[in-house]
Design an enzyme around this catalytic site. Structure first.
Site, PDB file in Angstrom:
ATOM      1  N   ASP A 126     -11.368  -6.720  21.795  1.00  0.00           N
ATOM      2  CA  ASP A 126     -10.367  -6.675  22.868  1.00  0.00           C
ATOM      3  C   ASP A 126     -10.945  -6.102  24.154  1.00  0.00           C
ATOM      4  OD1 ASP A 126      -7.643  -6.750  24.012  1.00  0.00           O
ATOM      5  OD2 ASP A 126      -7.865  -4.568  23.965  1.00  0.00           O
ATOM      6  N   GLU A 155      -7.502   1.692   3.344  1.00  0.00           N
ATOM      7  CA  GLU A 155      -7.557   2.500   4.560  1.00  0.00           C
ATOM      8  C   GLU A 155      -8.920   2.373   5.234  1.00  0.00           C
ATOM      9  OE1 GLU A 155      -4.055   3.507   2.418  1.00  0.00           O
ATOM     10  OE2 GLU A 155      -6.106   3.282   1.701  1.00  0.00           O
ATOM     11  N   CYS A 188       0.840  -1.202   0.000  1.00  0.00           N
ATOM     12  CA  CYS A 188       0.000   0.000   0.000  1.00  0.00           C
ATOM     13  C   CYS A 188       0.872   1.247   0.000  1.00  0.00           C
ATOM     14  CB  CYS A 188      -0.901   0.030   1.232  1.00  0.00           C
ATOM     15  SG  CYS A 188      -2.321  -1.038   1.103  1.00  0.00           S
ATOM     16  N   HIS A 189       0.439   2.235  -0.763  1.00  0.00           N
ATOM     17  CA  HIS A 189       1.141   3.515  -0.784  1.00  0.00           C
ATOM     18  C   HIS A 189       0.837   4.290   0.495  1.00  0.00           C
ATOM     19  CE1 HIS A 189       0.833   2.506  -5.076  1.00  0.00           C
ATOM     20  NE2 HIS A 189       1.932   3.234  -5.222  1.00  0.00           N
TER      21      HIS A 189
END
Length: 165
Positions: free
Chosen positions: A129, A115, A77-78
């Site tokens: 979590d 993203e 990924c960029h």
């Protein structure tokens, strides 16, 4: 769609796509996910009584932070200059659980779906979590891109973004 993998060269080696010659456009992607849980766990989260604190606020912040670090997590990924990341977390008593929607936006040469997916995924992981001590049977699922805009080939959206696979 070309049917060709863009991150693999002619020898089969992984490579980062060169986006240097592409025009900059306003691009946006939205991804979703869900965390299924016991109704009692959902109630505990909504009442703000989870032992680890504000589950929804913390998960939202984790998702935003994760979107900004996507290129550190996904090898090809960029690194992107995001202009907006937003995470919505909504209770769904029919699930039962929490539905997550993450938006990523930029003006650039490549899409932002990774993203948005990273934001949705890490938001779900953070919910898990923070509540796992009271519900070890939670289930994370249905993480997918539901819309994308700003591409040369046009905008795209799933036909029923509320559906869960």
């Amino acid at each position: 769609m070309s049917g060709k993998l863009t991150h693999i060269d002619q020898t089969g080696a992984a490579n980062m796509v060169d986006v240097g010659s592409k025009d900059e456009t306003e691009r946006q992607a939205v991804a979703e996910g869900a965390v299924r849980m016991k109704p009692e766990t959902l109630a505990l989260i909504l009442e703000g009584n989870a032992a680890k604190g504000d589950v929804i606020g913390t998960a939202r912040l984790a998702g935003i932070m994760a979107a900004k670090r996507t290129s550190d997590l996904i090898p090809l990924c960029h690194p992107l200059m995001l202009t907006k990341v937003a995470v919505e977390i909504e209770p769904d008593e029919n699930l039962p659980g929490l539905r997550v929607r993450a938006l990523a936006r930029l003006k650039g040469r490549t899409g932002v779906e990774m993203e948005a997916l990273t934001a949705a995924s890490v938001t779900c992981l953070t919910i898990y979590d923070m509540a796992k001590a009271v519900d070890r049977h939670m289930e994370i699922g249905s993480i997918r891109v539901i819309e994308k805009s700003g591409r040369k080939s046009g905008d795209w959206a799933v036909s029923d973004p509320a559906s869960m696979r």
